[in-house]
Design a protein around this motif. Structure first.
Motif, PDB file in Angstrom:
ATOM      1  N   LEU A   1       0.817  -1.209   0.000  1.00 32.79           N
ATOM      2  CA  LEU A   1       0.000   0.000   0.000  1.00 32.79           C
ATOM      3  C   LEU A   1       0.854   1.263   0.000  1.00 32.79           C
ATOM      4  CD1 LEU A   1      -2.817  -1.084   2.462  1.00 32.79           C
ATOM      5  CD2 LEU A   1      -3.099  -0.523   0.042  1.00 32.79           C
TER       6      LEU A   1
ATOM      7  N   TRP B   1       1.940   2.022  -3.438  1.00 28.79           N
ATOM      8  CA  TRP B   1       0.874   2.156  -4.421  1.00 28.79           C
ATOM      9  C   TRP B   1       0.508   3.624  -4.593  1.00 28.79           C
ATOM     10  CZ3 TRP B   1      -4.917   0.968  -3.336  1.00 28.79           C
ATOM     11  CH2 TRP B   1      -5.620   1.046  -4.531  1.00 28.79           C
ATOM     12  N   PRO B   2       0.793   4.246  -5.742  1.00 29.61           N
ATOM     13  CA  PRO B   2       0.448   5.653  -5.930  1.00 29.61           C
ATOM     14  C   PRO B   2      -1.057   5.832  -6.081  1.00 29.61           C
ATOM     15  CG  PRO B   2       1.313   4.741  -7.974  1.00 29.61           C
ATOM     16  CD  PRO B   2       1.477   3.671  -6.933  1.00 29.61           C
ATOM     17  N   THR B   3      -1.553   6.945  -5.596  1.00 29.60           N
ATOM     18  CA  THR B   3      -2.975   7.221  -5.713  1.00 29.60           C
ATOM     19  C   THR B   3      -3.196   8.725  -5.703  1.00 29.60           C
ATOM     20  OG1 THR B   3      -5.135   6.953  -4.653  1.00 29.60           O
ATOM     21  CG2 THR B   3      -3.230   6.979  -3.210  1.00 29.60           C
TER      22      THR B   3
ATOM     23  N   SER C   1      -5.880  10.038  -4.430  1.00 29.37           N
ATOM     24  CA  SER C   1      -6.760  10.378  -3.319  1.00 29.37           C
ATOM     25  C   SER C   1      -6.004  11.168  -2.263  1.00 29.37           C
ATOM     26  CB  SER C   1      -7.317   9.095  -2.694  1.00 29.37           C
ATOM     27  OG  SER C   1      -8.039   9.393  -1.531  1.00 29.37           O
TER      28      SER C   1
ATOM     29  N   ALA D   1      -6.717  11.525   1.083  1.00 32.08           N
ATOM     30  CA  ALA D   1      -7.497  11.161   2.257  1.00 32.08           C
ATOM     31  C   ALA D   1      -7.140  12.016   3.458  1.00 32.08           C
ATOM     32  CB  ALA D   1      -7.288   9.680   2.585  1.00 32.08           C
ATOM     33  N   SER D   2      -5.825  12.330   3.622  1.00 32.06           N
ATOM     34  CA  SER D   2      -5.417  13.082   4.800  1.00 32.06           C
ATOM     35  C   SER D   2      -5.892  14.528   4.751  1.00 32.06           C
ATOM     36  CB  SER D   2      -3.890  13.035   4.930  1.00 32.06           C
ATOM     37  OG  SER D   2      -3.280  13.603   3.788  1.00 32.06           O
TER      38      SER D   2
ATOM     39  N   ARG E   1      -0.946  10.120   1.665  1.00 27.86           N
ATOM     40  CA  ARG E   1      -1.908  10.667   0.711  1.00 27.86           C
ATOM     41  C   ARG E   1      -3.132   9.761   0.566  1.00 27.86           C
ATOM     42  NH1 ARG E   1      -0.429  14.392  -3.109  1.00 27.86           N
ATOM     43  NH2 ARG E   1      -1.626  13.289  -4.706  1.00 27.86           N
ATOM     44  N   TRP E   2      -2.933   8.447   0.694  1.00 32.08           N
ATOM     45  CA  TRP E   2      -4.042   7.515   0.475  1.00 32.08           C
ATOM     46  C   TRP E   2      -4.822   7.200   1.752  1.00 32.08           C
ATOM     47  CZ3 TRP E   2      -3.353   3.398   3.592  1.00 32.08           C
ATOM     48  CH2 TRP E   2      -2.047   3.102   4.002  1.00 32.08           C
ATOM     49  N   GLY E   3      -4.245   7.486   2.916  1.00 31.33           N
ATOM     50  CA  GLY E   3      -4.885   7.142   4.178  1.00 31.33           C
ATOM     51  C   GLY E   3      -3.886   7.155   5.321  1.00 31.33           C
TER      52      GLY E   3
ATOM     53  N   TRP F   1      -8.835   4.417   5.694  1.00 32.92           N
ATOM     54  CA  TRP F   1      -9.156   5.247   4.542  1.00 32.92           C
ATOM     55  C   TRP F   1     -10.372   6.107   4.882  1.00 32.92           C
ATOM     56  CZ3 TRP F   1      -8.010   0.137   4.527  1.00 32.92           C
ATOM     57  CH2 TRP F   1      -6.905  -0.286   3.764  1.00 32.92           C
TER      58      TRP F   1
ATOM     59  N   PHE G   1     -13.181   8.959   3.284  1.00 31.93           N
ATOM     60  CA  PHE G   1     -13.707   9.519   2.032  1.00 31.93           C
ATOM     61  C   PHE G   1     -15.084  10.109   2.272  1.00 31.93           C
ATOM     62  CE2 PHE G   1     -14.274   4.948   2.291  1.00 31.93           C
ATOM     63  CZ  PHE G   1     -15.634   4.771   2.092  1.00 31.93           C
TER      64      PHE G   1
END
Length: 277
Positions: free
Chosen positions: A18, A21-23, A25, A27-28, A239-241, A275, A277
């Motif tokens: 994880l 894994w670029p994303t 999102s 989330a933060s 960035r993702w969570g 995560w 959202f």
């Protein structure tokens, strides 16, 4: 390789995947209190040891208490854990689900028909336990800022637990001294529902706001005389969570004459991925 080690390696491998894994999102950066509906989902690996005193009923109508060994490095053979929060503004709902199984644990019979027995009696046992735990609560945010937030919780916690215990005192034949057969097997289960109140949230005193301290505490009673749970650790917002590593402790106490869960405690480290959202 033990189930405990396999589970640890699986969680570590998932985290590494994880993190790589670029994303797109952010989330933060999500504002959970902007008046819209928001959901936070967490999956976590909790590796608890179990320390327990459980009361079983004998065929002759008597009872005995089986006490777990002193080591908290229990043989966890299966587990599933996740929680979810749904909120709109300051109000929301929190749910947490846990399932765990412990196999082939060491123990000893510590009390028979109210008579306490010393460890030198050599009434050793082998036992296992499995169960599920569900916490469901309403929440209200007491306050929030760039440094964190605090939610107060009010709800209920339900526990189902089944235990099995077996013994074979062999040629020593010590069971007869205490009204026990020299070999046997018993099982018992219980359903416990308690009202709980607590507080949870996160706080960061660090210049780097991505580093935070997650915390949780609740206490309650109902079917049990008392239940309580606490958790605290350290986390990092990506960035993702979020990823956090914490220590979690859950306790149940029942002191009725026939109560199954006399004193039961599960405690150990947990690794959480979240995560929003």
């Amino acid at each position: 390789m033990s189930m405990r080690l396999r589970f640890s390696f699986t969680v570590a491998a998932t985290c590494m995947a994880l993190l790589a894994w670029p994303t797109a999102s952010l989330a933060s950066d999500t504002d959970l209190w902007d008046g819209s509906w928001h959901t936070t989902v967490s999956v976590y690996g909790w590796l608890p040891g179990i320390s327990a005193s459980m009361r079983y009923r004998l065929p002759n109508g008597g009872t005995f208490i089986n006490r777990s060994g002193s080591s908290l490095l229990s043989k966890l053979s299966g587990a599933f854990m996740m929680d979810m929060t749904v909120r709109k503004g300051r109000w929301g709902v929190y749910a947490d689900v846990d399932w765990a199984k412990f196999s082939d644990e060491n123990g000893r019979i510590a009390q028979v028909n109210g008579r306490w027995i010393g460890a030198d009696a050599h009434l050793d046992t082998r036992w296992n336990a499995k169960g599920g735990l569900v916490t469901l609560a309403g929440l209200y945010t007491l306050g929030h800022s760039s440094q964190g937030y605090a939610d107060v919780l009010l709800g209920t916690r339900y526990l189902w637990l089944k235990g099995n215990v077996g013994w074979n005192f062999g040629i020593a034949g010590t069971g007869g001294r205490y009204g026990l057969s020299d070999s046997g097997h018993l099982n018992r289960q219980t359903h416990v529902t308690d009202a709980v109140i607590g507080i949870r949230g996160r706080w960061t005193p660090f210049p780097n706001r991505a580093v935070f301290i997650p915390y949780y505490f609740d206490i309650g009673k109902g079917s049990s005389d008392r239940t309580q749970q606490y958790m605290a650790g350290i986390g990092y917002a990506f960035r993702w969570g979020d990823v956090s590593l914490a220590y979690r402790d859950l306790e149940y106490h029942e002191h009725g004459a026939l109560a199954f869960l006399r004193d039961t405690r599960l405690s150990g480290p947990s690794l959480t991925l979240s995560w929003a959202f």
